[in-house]
Enzyme design. Structure first.
Site, PDB file in Angstrom:
ATOM      1  N   LYS A 133      -4.020   2.675 -13.909  1.00 14.15           N
ATOM      2  CA  LYS A 133      -5.204   2.023 -13.889  1.00 14.15           C
ATOM      3  C   LYS A 133      -6.491   2.853 -13.680  1.00 14.15           C
ATOM      4  CE  LYS A 133      -7.588  -1.675 -11.350  1.00 14.15           C
ATOM      5  NZ  LYS A 133      -7.337  -2.749 -10.211  1.00 14.15           N
TER       6      LYS A 133
ATOM      7  N   GLU B   7      -0.449  12.036  -8.647  1.00 15.03           N
ATOM      8  CA  GLU B   7       1.234  12.280  -9.162  1.00 15.03           C
ATOM      9  C   GLU B   7       1.201  11.969 -10.521  1.00 15.03           C
ATOM     10  OE1 GLU B   7      -0.062  10.236  -6.677  1.00 15.03           O
ATOM     11  OE2 GLU B   7       1.290  10.381  -5.030  1.00 15.03           O
TER      12      GLU B   7
ATOM     13  N   GLY C  63      -3.319  -3.243  -9.430  1.00 11.73           N
ATOM     14  CA  GLY C  63      -2.124  -2.391  -9.709  1.00 11.73           C
ATOM     15  C   GLY C  63      -0.786  -3.282  -9.599  1.00 11.73           C
ATOM     16  N   ARG C  64      -0.569  -3.726  -8.382  1.00  9.47           N
ATOM     17  CA  ARG C  64       0.825  -4.426  -8.170  1.00  9.47           C
ATOM     18  C   ARG C  64       0.863  -5.872  -8.610  1.00  9.47           C
ATOM     19  NH1 ARG C  64      -2.776  -3.702  -3.969  1.00  9.47           N
ATOM     20  NH2 ARG C  64      -3.225  -5.382  -2.656  1.00  9.47           N
TER      21      ARG C  64
ATOM     22  N   GLU D 130       1.944  -4.110  -0.213  1.00  9.86           N
ATOM     23  CA  GLU D 130       0.650  -3.484  -0.247  1.00  9.86           C
ATOM     24  C   GLU D 130      -0.640  -4.801  -0.126  1.00  9.86           C
ATOM     25  OE1 GLU D 130      -0.785  -1.451  -4.025  1.00  9.86           O
ATOM     26  OE2 GLU D 130      -0.145   0.260  -2.816  1.00  9.86           O
TER      27      GLU D 130
ATOM     28  N   HIS E 222      28.632  -5.238   2.042  1.00  8.22           N
ATOM     29  CA  HIS E 222      29.503  -4.260   2.583  1.00  8.22           C
ATOM     30  C   HIS E 222      28.907  -3.193   3.277  1.00  8.22           C
ATOM     31  CE1 HIS E 222      33.198  -5.783   0.926  1.00  8.22           C
ATOM     32  NE2 HIS E 222      32.330  -6.423  -0.238  1.00  8.22           N
TER      33      HIS E 222
ATOM     34  N   LYS F 134      -3.666  10.174   0.875  1.00 14.08           N
ATOM     35  CA  LYS F 134      -3.852  10.780  -0.121  1.00 14.08           C
ATOM     36  C   LYS F 134      -4.998  11.957   0.171  1.00 14.08           C
ATOM     37  CE  LYS F 134      -3.854   6.720  -3.069  1.00 14.08           C
ATOM     38  NZ  LYS F 134      -4.584   6.188  -4.182  1.00 14.08           N
TER      39      LYS F 134
HETATM   40  O1  F6P Z   1      -1.898   4.382  -4.038  1.00 15.49           O
HETATM   41  C1  F6P Z   1      -1.811   2.972  -4.351  1.00 15.49           C
HETATM   42  C2  F6P Z   1      -1.968   2.523  -5.740  1.00 15.49           C
HETATM   43  O2  F6P Z   1      -3.530   2.555  -5.727  1.00 15.49           O
HETATM   44  C3  F6P Z   1      -1.382   1.284  -5.889  1.00 15.49           C
HETATM   45  O3  F6P Z   1      -2.229   0.208  -5.731  1.00 15.49           O
HETATM   46  C4  F6P Z   1      -1.464   1.652  -7.517  1.00 15.49           C
HETATM   47  O4  F6P Z   1      -0.382   0.454  -8.048  1.00 15.49           O
HETATM   48  C5  F6P Z   1      -0.967   2.877  -7.676  1.00 15.49           C
HETATM   49  O5  F6P Z   1      -1.653   3.576  -6.749  1.00 15.49           O
HETATM   50  C6  F6P Z   1      -1.136   3.513  -8.799  1.00 15.49           C
HETATM   51  O6  F6P Z   1      -2.493   3.714  -9.364  1.00 15.49           O
HETATM   52  P1  F6P Z   1      -2.993   3.861 -10.677  1.00 15.49           P
HETATM   53  O7  F6P Z   1      -2.378   2.993 -11.667  1.00 15.49           O
HETATM   54  O8  F6P Z   1      -4.382   4.088 -10.688  1.00 15.49           O
HETATM   55  O9  F6P Z   1      -2.626   5.245 -10.948  1.00 15.49           O
END
Ligand code: F6P
Length: 548
Positions: free
Chosen positions: A209, A215, A271-272, A357, A388, A512
């Site tokens: 987003k 990452e 995002g979620r 979240e 199990h 972060k």
């Molecule tokens: O760190 C949490 C977050 O901001 C989530 O809310 C989001 O889904 C995820 O990181 C990834 O963010 P992006 O889509 O901006 O890379």
């Protein structure tokens, strides 16, 4: 929303507390014994979903009092404000409009005076053209070969949704294509995803987003290096092997992806809550645009239900209220999601982000610490595997853990007859667990089996563990959309009652920032100010192990 009267000061809250005391240790055995119509009455249908909530520790009075609480908290008003596009994400001053992602073409939903629906459909149409071209082989890589593997690089909402839905809908996917999902900053994740791939036949979808998530940008950069190296250093190949899903065209261009190859979404999609936006491109390629639209229609079915069904028959409202009831008055700390479907193996992990979240908050919308429980720990795995492993604790432990049992009447069509025949046994387990959790096994029943007296307590099942059973005929794209929307709106209801902002996520920021600050201490032995003694010692141990 009332912003001065706090949740636990409301007369409706006090009424629930009193009612809870009166309910005491009433057992589900008693509730069912006294009310033969209970199962039928406490079942609600929405779209293709049938929800049995009769195995909950509630009476008709409880449900009435919970609905009164929802009315007092203005849940319906906040819901309508969300659907209208008002900026109910107060800390980020944003609208919350994932529901616009599945609105019909002729709907009008305005943000800042502008109808967003045409843009939603323009992006869906662009996704459709692209998905069709990849699926048909018309979209080729830099050397003219068709794409065989799609690698989605993203994290959080930019990974969990498409990864979960791809798994859930595997029987609907183009089996000639391979899909992989890379999220972890651990280089092993990308390594394992690409080690056996041919770059000439690989498409990377960079999903972010913000397009600033460390990452994702780090993994995407490494993937680009791998691709360019594999194509003889040809930088221009990137255009045929990388597309972006983002709200941030500037950063996409800065990364080196042509914005022609960018599929847009908007800051009013959390995002979620985003896998039915452009973030679902990998899924659309997998299942095809038509199935994707069936899934959107499934979401819409539950959106419409949530907006219009009366409180007594409103499934997301009911699920939300039940969670509030257990958190507040039974001290339940967690909620288990137990799908009796291999295809839903990633569903609990997806719901973890959606729920935790959203509702893992300790201050109310005015910034005051809350004096009531907010979101539970959400967890789970496919049911029979769990049986199990940890079901022992569900049956005989000391914790109150409400659970959702999710199952489907039909096995997927492509199973061989003998594998499809296993389905009855799978579902027998679901039904058996719901029964055992609710009704248990009394000491008298155990004694009646001739069990030696000293073993009786060990072999007694207290029962009284609440579950919702969610059934559908089959796990189709539409049903998946319905399920996800059901949980999205459940989470909404709970946030509204707890008076928290379910749509921000400030709690992820500190880690972060600190990770960026700590990294030079690991790599260069830099003297990082503010490192606490414990962390400083751990960093020294790490550096020693790395021979630095
Ligand atoms: O760190 C949490 C977050 O901001 C989530 O809310 C989001 O889904 C995820 O990181 C990834 O963010 P992006 O889509 O901006 O890379």
């Amino acid at each position: 929303m009332p912003d001065t009267v706090r949740l636990n000061e409301l007369p409706e809250w006090a009424a629930l507390a009193k009612h809870r005391a009166e309910l005491g240790g009433t057992h589900l055995r008693e509730l069912f014994g006294a009310d033969p119509g209970r199962a039928e009455r406490l079942t609600v249908r929405v779209g293709d979903l049938c929800l049995d909530y009769s195995k909950h520790l509630v009476t008709d009075d409880t449900l009435g009092l919970l609905r009164d609480l929802a009315a007092a908290r203005g849940v319906a008003e906040l819901r309508d404000a969300m659907f209208r596009g008002e900026k109910i994400n107060i800390t980020e001053r944003r609208a919350v409009l994932h529901t616009a992602l599945r609105a019909p073409r002729d709907a009008v939903i305005e943000v800042d005076g502008e109808n967003v629906v045409p843009e939603v459909h323009a992006v869906l149409d662009k996704m459709t053209r692209f998905a069709d071209s990849v699926r048909s082989g018309a979209w080729t890589g830099a050397t003219g070969k068709a794409i065989r593997t799609v690698v989605n690089i993203g994290i959080g909402g930019s990974d969990l949704g498409p990864a979960m839905a791809y798994e859930a809908l595997r029987p609907y996917t183009a089996r000639s294509l391979d899909f992989r999902f890379v999220s972890n900053i651990d280089g092993a994740d990308l390594h394992e995803a690409i080690r056996d791939l041919d770059p000439t036949e690989t498409l990377f979808i960079v999903a972010s987003k913000t397009f600033t998530t460390i990452e994702t940008i780090t993994n995407a950069t490494s993937a680009r290096e791998w691709l360019v190296a594999g194509l003889g250093g040809d930088e221009s190949a990137v255009a045929k092997h990388f597309v972006a899903l983002s709200t941030n065209a500037k950063e996409v261009a800065a990364f080196g992806i042509d914005t022609q190859n960018m599929f847009e979404f908007w800051d009013w999609v959390g995002g979620r809550y985003s896998y039915d936006s452009a973030i679902g491109l990998s899924l659309m390629i997998a299942i095809g645009p038509e199935r994707f639209r069936e899934m959107l229609a499934g979401f819409r079915t539950v959106d419409d239900h949530f907006r219009t069904a009366p409180p007594e028959a409103n499934a997301p409202l009911l699920l939300g209220l039940l969670g509030v009831w257990y958190g507040a008055f039974f001290d339940a700390q967690s909620h288990a999601v137990l799908p009796y479907s291999h295809y839903l193996s990633k569903f609990p992990a997806y719901l973890q982000q959606l729920d935790m979240e959203s509702n893992g908050k300790y201050v109310d919308r005015q910034g005051r610490p809350v004096a009531w429980q907010t979101g539970p720990v959400v967890w789970g795995t496919p049911g029979t595997n769990g049986q199990h492993a940890y079901y022992q604790l569900l049956h005989q432990g000391t914790k109150m853990i409400p659970a959702d049992l999710i199952g489907f009447a039909r096995p997927v069509a492509e199973l061989s007859p003998s594998l499809a025949a296993q389905h009855d046994l799978l579902m027998a387990n679901l039904f058996a667990q719901g029964q055992a959790l609710a009704f248990g096994k009394t000491a008298e029943e155990v004694r009646g089996e001739g069990v030696p007296e000293e073993q009786v307590p060990h072999r007694t099942f207290p029962g009284n563990h609440p579950t919702t059973t969610i059934l559908a005929a089959e796990l189709s794209p539409s049903v998946l959309g319905q399920l996800v929307a059901l949980y999205e709106h459940k989470v909404f209801v709970q946030g509204a009652i707890w008076d928290i902002d379910s749509f921000d996520q400030w709690g992820v920021e500190l880690g972060k920032v600190l990770a960026k600050r700590v990294e030079p201490a690991l790599t260069e032995g830099a003297d990082v100010p503010g490192l606490d003694p414990s962390t400083a010692t751990l960093v020294a141990t790490y550096r020693a192990a790395r021979g630095r």
